[in-house]
Scaffold this active site. Structure first.
Site, PDB file in Angstrom:
ATOM      1  N   TYR A  11       0.825  -1.220   0.000  1.00  0.00           N
ATOM      2  CA  TYR A  11       0.000   0.000   0.000  1.00  0.00           C
ATOM      3  C   TYR A  11       0.861   1.272   0.000  1.00  0.00           C
ATOM      4  O   TYR A  11       0.789   2.086  -0.931  1.00  0.00           O
ATOM      5  CB  TYR A  11      -0.936  -0.071   1.218  1.00  0.00           C
ATOM      6  CG  TYR A  11      -1.728   1.165   1.535  1.00  0.00           C
ATOM      7  CD1 TYR A  11      -2.326   1.930   0.530  1.00  0.00           C
ATOM      8  CD2 TYR A  11      -1.906   1.550   2.862  1.00  0.00           C
ATOM      9  CE1 TYR A  11      -3.074   3.054   0.843  1.00  0.00           C
ATOM     10  CE2 TYR A  11      -2.658   2.672   3.187  1.00  0.00           C
ATOM     11  CZ  TYR A  11      -3.230   3.419   2.175  1.00  0.00           C
ATOM     12  OH  TYR A  11      -3.971   4.535   2.491  1.00  0.00           O
ATOM     13  N   ASN A  91       8.572 -11.744  10.605  1.00  0.00           N
ATOM     14  CA  ASN A  91       8.459 -10.783   9.494  1.00  0.00           C
ATOM     15  C   ASN A  91       8.958  -9.397   9.874  1.00  0.00           C
ATOM     16  O   ASN A  91       9.570  -8.715   9.057  1.00  0.00           O
ATOM     17  CB  ASN A  91       7.009 -10.667   9.027  1.00  0.00           C
ATOM     18  CG  ASN A  91       6.571 -11.900   8.259  1.00  0.00           C
ATOM     19  OD1 ASN A  91       7.389 -12.745   7.914  1.00  0.00           O
ATOM     20  ND2 ASN A  91       5.289 -12.016   8.015  1.00  0.00           N
ATOM     21  N   SER A 116       5.768   2.867  13.722  1.00  0.00           N
ATOM     22  CA  SER A 116       4.325   3.020  13.936  1.00  0.00           C
ATOM     23  C   SER A 116       4.046   3.730  15.243  1.00  0.00           C
ATOM     24  O   SER A 116       4.793   3.579  16.225  1.00  0.00           O
ATOM     25  CB  SER A 116       3.697   1.629  13.964  1.00  0.00           C
ATOM     26  OG  SER A 116       2.377   1.704  14.431  1.00  0.00           O
ATOM     27  N   TYR A 140       2.129  -6.484  17.826  1.00  0.00           N
ATOM     28  CA  TYR A 140       2.562  -5.749  16.628  1.00  0.00           C
ATOM     29  C   TYR A 140       3.402  -4.530  17.039  1.00  0.00           C
ATOM     30  O   TYR A 140       4.496  -4.304  16.520  1.00  0.00           O
ATOM     31  CB  TYR A 140       1.332  -5.309  15.811  1.00  0.00           C
ATOM     32  CG  TYR A 140       1.646  -4.219  14.821  1.00  0.00           C
ATOM     33  CD1 TYR A 140       2.358  -4.505  13.660  1.00  0.00           C
ATOM     34  CD2 TYR A 140       1.248  -2.895  15.051  1.00  0.00           C
ATOM     35  CE1 TYR A 140       2.667  -3.500  12.765  1.00  0.00           C
ATOM     36  CE2 TYR A 140       1.550  -1.894  14.157  1.00  0.00           C
ATOM     37  CZ  TYR A 140       2.266  -2.195  13.018  1.00  0.00           C
ATOM     38  OH  TYR A 140       2.587  -1.201  12.134  1.00  0.00           O
ATOM     39  N   LYS A 144       7.632  -3.257  16.400  1.00  0.00           N
ATOM     40  CA  LYS A 144       8.136  -1.983  15.864  1.00  0.00           C
ATOM     41  C   LYS A 144       9.085  -1.334  16.872  1.00  0.00           C
ATOM     42  O   LYS A 144      10.113  -0.750  16.495  1.00  0.00           O
ATOM     43  CB  LYS A 144       6.973  -1.046  15.525  1.00  0.00           C
ATOM     44  CG  LYS A 144       6.133  -1.527  14.347  1.00  0.00           C
ATOM     45  CD  LYS A 144       6.895  -1.410  13.037  1.00  0.00           C
ATOM     46  CE  LYS A 144       6.153  -1.946  11.846  1.00  0.00           C
ATOM     47  NZ  LYS A 144       6.886  -1.837  10.578  1.00  0.00           N
ATOM     48  N   ASN A 169      -2.458   6.736  11.559  1.00  0.00           N
ATOM     49  CA  ASN A 169      -3.316   5.853  10.747  1.00  0.00           C
ATOM     50  C   ASN A 169      -3.255   6.205   9.263  1.00  0.00           C
ATOM     51  O   ASN A 169      -3.908   7.160   8.811  1.00  0.00           O
ATOM     52  CB  ASN A 169      -4.749   5.895  11.270  1.00  0.00           C
ATOM     53  CG  ASN A 169      -4.874   5.120  12.566  1.00  0.00           C
ATOM     54  OD1 ASN A 169      -4.177   5.411  13.542  1.00  0.00           O
ATOM     55  ND2 ASN A 169      -5.723   4.119  12.595  1.00  0.00           N
ATOM     56  N   HIS A 188      -8.848  -2.490   8.284  1.00  0.00           N
ATOM     57  CA  HIS A 188      -8.802  -1.063   8.638  1.00  0.00           C
ATOM     58  C   HIS A 188     -10.167  -0.394   8.481  1.00  0.00           C
ATOM     59  O   HIS A 188     -10.943  -0.729   7.586  1.00  0.00           O
ATOM     60  CB  HIS A 188      -7.753  -0.343   7.786  1.00  0.00           C
ATOM     61  CG  HIS A 188      -6.369  -0.756   8.138  1.00  0.00           C
ATOM     62  ND1 HIS A 188      -5.585  -1.503   7.307  1.00  0.00           N
ATOM     63  CD2 HIS A 188      -5.646  -0.555   9.262  1.00  0.00           C
ATOM     64  CE1 HIS A 188      -4.428  -1.738   7.898  1.00  0.00           C
ATOM     65  NE2 HIS A 188      -4.435  -1.179   9.098  1.00  0.00           N
ATOM     66  N   LEU A 189     -10.389   0.563   9.353  1.00  0.00           N
ATOM     67  CA  LEU A 189     -11.719   1.166   9.448  1.00  0.00           C
ATOM     68  C   LEU A 189     -12.202   1.800   8.132  1.00  0.00           C
ATOM     69  O   LEU A 189     -13.301   1.481   7.659  1.00  0.00           O
ATOM     70  CB  LEU A 189     -11.718   2.223  10.572  1.00  0.00           C
ATOM     71  CG  LEU A 189     -13.051   2.925  10.754  1.00  0.00           C
ATOM     72  CD1 LEU A 189     -14.113   1.956  11.263  1.00  0.00           C
ATOM     73  CD2 LEU A 189     -12.914   4.107  11.711  1.00  0.00           C
ATOM     74  N   ARG A 220      -8.559   8.404  16.379  1.00  0.00           N
ATOM     75  CA  ARG A 220      -7.278   8.162  15.703  1.00  0.00           C
ATOM     76  C   ARG A 220      -6.888   9.372  14.865  1.00  0.00           C
ATOM     77  O   ARG A 220      -7.730  10.173  14.468  1.00  0.00           O
ATOM     78  CB  ARG A 220      -7.399   6.952  14.754  1.00  0.00           C
ATOM     79  CG  ARG A 220      -7.600   5.627  15.450  1.00  0.00           C
ATOM     80  CD  ARG A 220      -6.323   5.168  16.154  1.00  0.00           C
ATOM     81  NE  ARG A 220      -6.491   3.884  16.810  1.00  0.00           N
ATOM     82  CZ  ARG A 220      -6.981   3.735  18.045  1.00  0.00           C
ATOM     83  NH1 ARG A 220      -7.354   4.782  18.750  1.00  0.00           N
ATOM     84  NH2 ARG A 220      -7.084   2.529  18.563  1.00  0.00           N
ATOM     85  N   ASP A 284      -6.518  -2.023  21.476  1.00  0.00           N
ATOM     86  CA  ASP A 284      -6.872  -0.720  20.897  1.00  0.00           C
ATOM     87  C   ASP A 284      -6.750   0.389  21.947  1.00  0.00           C
ATOM     88  O   ASP A 284      -7.535   0.417  22.898  1.00  0.00           O
ATOM     89  CB  ASP A 284      -8.347  -0.727  20.446  1.00  0.00           C
ATOM     90  CG  ASP A 284      -8.523  -1.013  18.983  1.00  0.00           C
ATOM     91  OD1 ASP A 284      -7.527  -0.938  18.230  1.00  0.00           O
ATOM     92  OD2 ASP A 284      -9.661  -1.302  18.579  1.00  0.00           O
TER      93      ASP A 284
HETATM   94  N1  UFG Z   1     -12.502  -0.161  13.988  1.00  0.00           N
HETATM   95  C1  UFG Z   1     -13.838  -0.478  14.135  1.00  0.00           C
HETATM   96  N2  UFG Z   1     -14.371  -1.378  13.256  1.00  0.00           N
HETATM   97  C2  UFG Z   1     -13.661  -1.969  12.272  1.00  0.00           C
HETATM   98  C3  UFG Z   1     -12.291  -1.632  12.126  1.00  0.00           C
HETATM   99  C4  UFG Z   1     -11.764  -0.728  13.015  1.00  0.00           C
HETATM  100  O1  UFG Z   1     -14.518   0.012  15.019  1.00  0.00           O
HETATM  101  O2  UFG Z   1     -14.213  -2.794  11.533  1.00  0.00           O
HETATM  102  C5  UFG Z   1     -11.916   0.817  14.898  1.00  0.00           C
HETATM  103  C6  UFG Z   1     -10.765   0.274  15.709  1.00  0.00           C
HETATM  104  O3  UFG Z   1     -11.226  -0.341  16.875  1.00  0.00           O
HETATM  105  C7  UFG Z   1      -9.942   1.531  15.949  1.00  0.00           C
HETATM  106  C8  UFG Z   1     -10.209   2.389  14.716  1.00  0.00           C
HETATM  107  O4  UFG Z   1     -11.378   1.867  14.131  1.00  0.00           O
HETATM  108  O5  UFG Z   1     -10.419   2.197  17.056  1.00  0.00           O
HETATM  109  C9  UFG Z   1      -9.091   2.327  13.705  1.00  0.00           C
HETATM  110  O6  UFG Z   1      -8.797   0.966  13.471  1.00  0.00           O
HETATM  111  P1  UFG Z   1      -7.852   0.470  12.297  1.00  0.00           P
HETATM  112  O7  UFG Z   1      -7.859  -1.026  12.350  1.00  0.00           O
HETATM  113  O8  UFG Z   1      -8.224   1.130  11.032  1.00  0.00           O
HETATM  114  O9  UFG Z   1      -6.431   1.045  12.709  1.00  0.00           O
HETATM  115  P2  UFG Z   1      -5.626   0.903  14.083  1.00  0.00           P
HETATM  116  O10 UFG Z   1      -5.765   2.201  14.803  1.00  0.00           O
HETATM  117  O11 UFG Z   1      -5.982  -0.311  14.816  1.00  0.00           O
HETATM  118  O12 UFG Z   1      -4.144   0.655  13.584  1.00  0.00           O
HETATM  119  C10 UFG Z   1      -3.515   1.430  12.593  1.00  0.00           C
HETATM  120  C11 UFG Z   1      -2.508   0.572  11.876  1.00  0.00           C
HETATM  121  C12 UFG Z   1      -1.419   0.167  12.795  1.00  0.00           C
HETATM  122  C13 UFG Z   1      -0.842   1.365  13.487  1.00  0.00           C
HETATM  123  C14 UFG Z   1      -1.896   2.208  14.109  1.00  0.00           C
HETATM  124  C15 UFG Z   1      -1.269   3.454  14.636  1.00  0.00           C
HETATM  125  O13 UFG Z   1      -3.131  -0.593  11.353  1.00  0.00           O
HETATM  126  O14 UFG Z   1      -0.437  -0.467  12.036  1.00  0.00           O
HETATM  127  O15 UFG Z   1      -2.878   2.536  13.169  1.00  0.00           O
HETATM  128  O16 UFG Z   1      -2.207   4.401  14.974  1.00  0.00           O
HETATM  129  F1  UFG Z   1       0.006   0.980  14.442  1.00  0.00           F
END
Ligand code: UFG
Length: 325
Positions: A11, A91, A116, A140, A144, A169, A188-189, A220, A284
């Site tokens: 990506y 990895n 990260s 994870y 890092k 993010n 990812h959200l 975020r 989270d």
């Molecule tokens: N979320 C939901 N529903 C979903 C997916 C996500 O509610 O279906 C929420 C998560 O709980 C979180 C937010 O949306 O609160 C963002 O979630 P993401 O999975 O999109 O991203 P993350 O914050 O978990 O993680 C991302 C990257 C990581 C990095 C992090 C740093 O994937 O590699 O941001 O902020 F470390």
């Protein structure tokens, strides 16, 4: 300058390659194609190789005389990192050490690392500066932080100079619509909410609405992939000019909740987004927002695309393209 882009067809790597097209740098890619697509190589030379295969990595590096290595390759799924910690150690940590060892032997001493915000865990203060202690709350994030610690040791032992870029993010897609985010499975959200808008998914699950935030959902710092790429250009040029290792947050310094993301998606796509509230997801933090003064002051980085509207619009264009593929 000759640059090896490791994980270049994923990506963020693929957006970096597109940015490199505007420069005269000589670029080659090394990728194991575990999650990236080879069409993203954009006519650059691509070595299909896993960093686990240290012998082959050494051979490629010894034949090509790179001046600098940019390392994007990593496993990034927090939930999976609990289920399969070995994969994340392998990895993200061991493979990076393999790469650094080859670089050390061959005296390639410039490195750009994709770190990260996960190294901070549940932050003690918001916004988070680079001086905040490491306190990862998931495996994870541990990996890092381990690599960042290793980088300091390599600087001591072989004069490696590096830039460690702590992404918040990453999101959005290229403005020209040609490339975007595509993880399998997608976790990812923003891409998931857009899959609901396009009809590929029935509803979005919200992981917890009882956090100590304004609307109860996690906050975020969403930063557009093209701004992340620009930060890499600036960090790389600074590293070459100053020969000084540094760590930078790459974030927008603005936080948005899960509900705000869903609301913006409704406005842009004009589609209703059904939601289901689920329990909190493990690992989270409630809030993660960058203090980005260091990168804006030292590198003059100025995010151009990280307003929520541009993020969701570009990601929406990309999702519509994915849907018809
Ligand atoms: N979320 C939901 N529903 C979903 C997916 C996500 O509610 O279906 C929420 C998560 O709980 C979180 C937010 O949306 O609160 C963002 O979630 P993401 O999975 O999109 O991203 P993350 O914050 O978990 O993680 C991302 C990257 C990581 C990095 C992090 C740093 O994937 O590699 O941001 O902020 F470390």
């Amino acid at each position: 300058m000759k640059i090896l882009v490791v994980g270049g067809v994923g990506y963020i790597g693929s957006h970096m390659l597109k940015r490199f097209k505007e420069t005269n740098y000589e670029i080659e890619i090394l990728d194991n194609l575990s999650s990236g697509q080879k069409e993203n190589a954009q006519n650059y030379k691509l070595y299909v190789c896993d960093l686990l295969d240290k012998q082959t990595v050494y051979k490629i590096l010894s034949e090509q005389n790179y001046d600098l290595v940019m390392h994007f390759a990593a496993s990034i799924n927090v939930e999976e990192s609990y289920k399969n910690p070995k994969k994340y150690q392998q990895n993200n940590v061991i493979n990076t050490i393999n790469l650094l060892e080859c670089m050390k032997d061959l005296k390639i001493n410039k490195f750009i690392f994709s770190s990260s915000a996960a190294v901070y865990g549940e932050p003690e203060h918001i916004p988070v500066t680079e001086l905040h202690p490491f306190n990862p709350v998931n495996p994870y994030g541990d990996t890092k932080a381990e690599v960042e610690n290793a980088l300091k040791s390599y600087e001591e032992s072989c004069d490696l100079k590096y830039m460690s870029l702590r992404y918040f993010n990453a999101c959005g897609a290229h403005l020209d619509g040609s490339i975007g985010e595509m993880h399998k499975p997608e976790t990812h959200l923003i891409p998931l909410v857009l899959q609901v808008a396009s009809g590929r998914k029935k509803h979005i699950e919200i992981f917890g609405d009882d956090y100590p935030t304004q609307d109860g959902t996690c906050v975020r710092d969403y930063v557009h992939v093209m701004d992340i790429v620009e930060a890499h250009m600036l960090a790389m040029e600074n590293l070459v000019n100053t020969n000084k290792s540094q760590v930078f947050n790459i974030g927008n310094s603005k936080g948005f909740s899960v509900k705000q993301i869903i609301q913006m998606t409704k406005e842009i796509t004009k589609v209703d987004i059904p939601v289901k509230i689920l329990a909190r997801r493990k690992g989270d933090p409630a809030q993660l927002i960058a203090d980005n003064k260091k990168i804006t002051n030292i590198l003059n980085w100025n995010p151009k695309y990280s307003d929520l509207e541009t993020i969701v619009k570009t990601a929406w264009n990309w999702e519509k393209k994915l849907k018809i593929q």
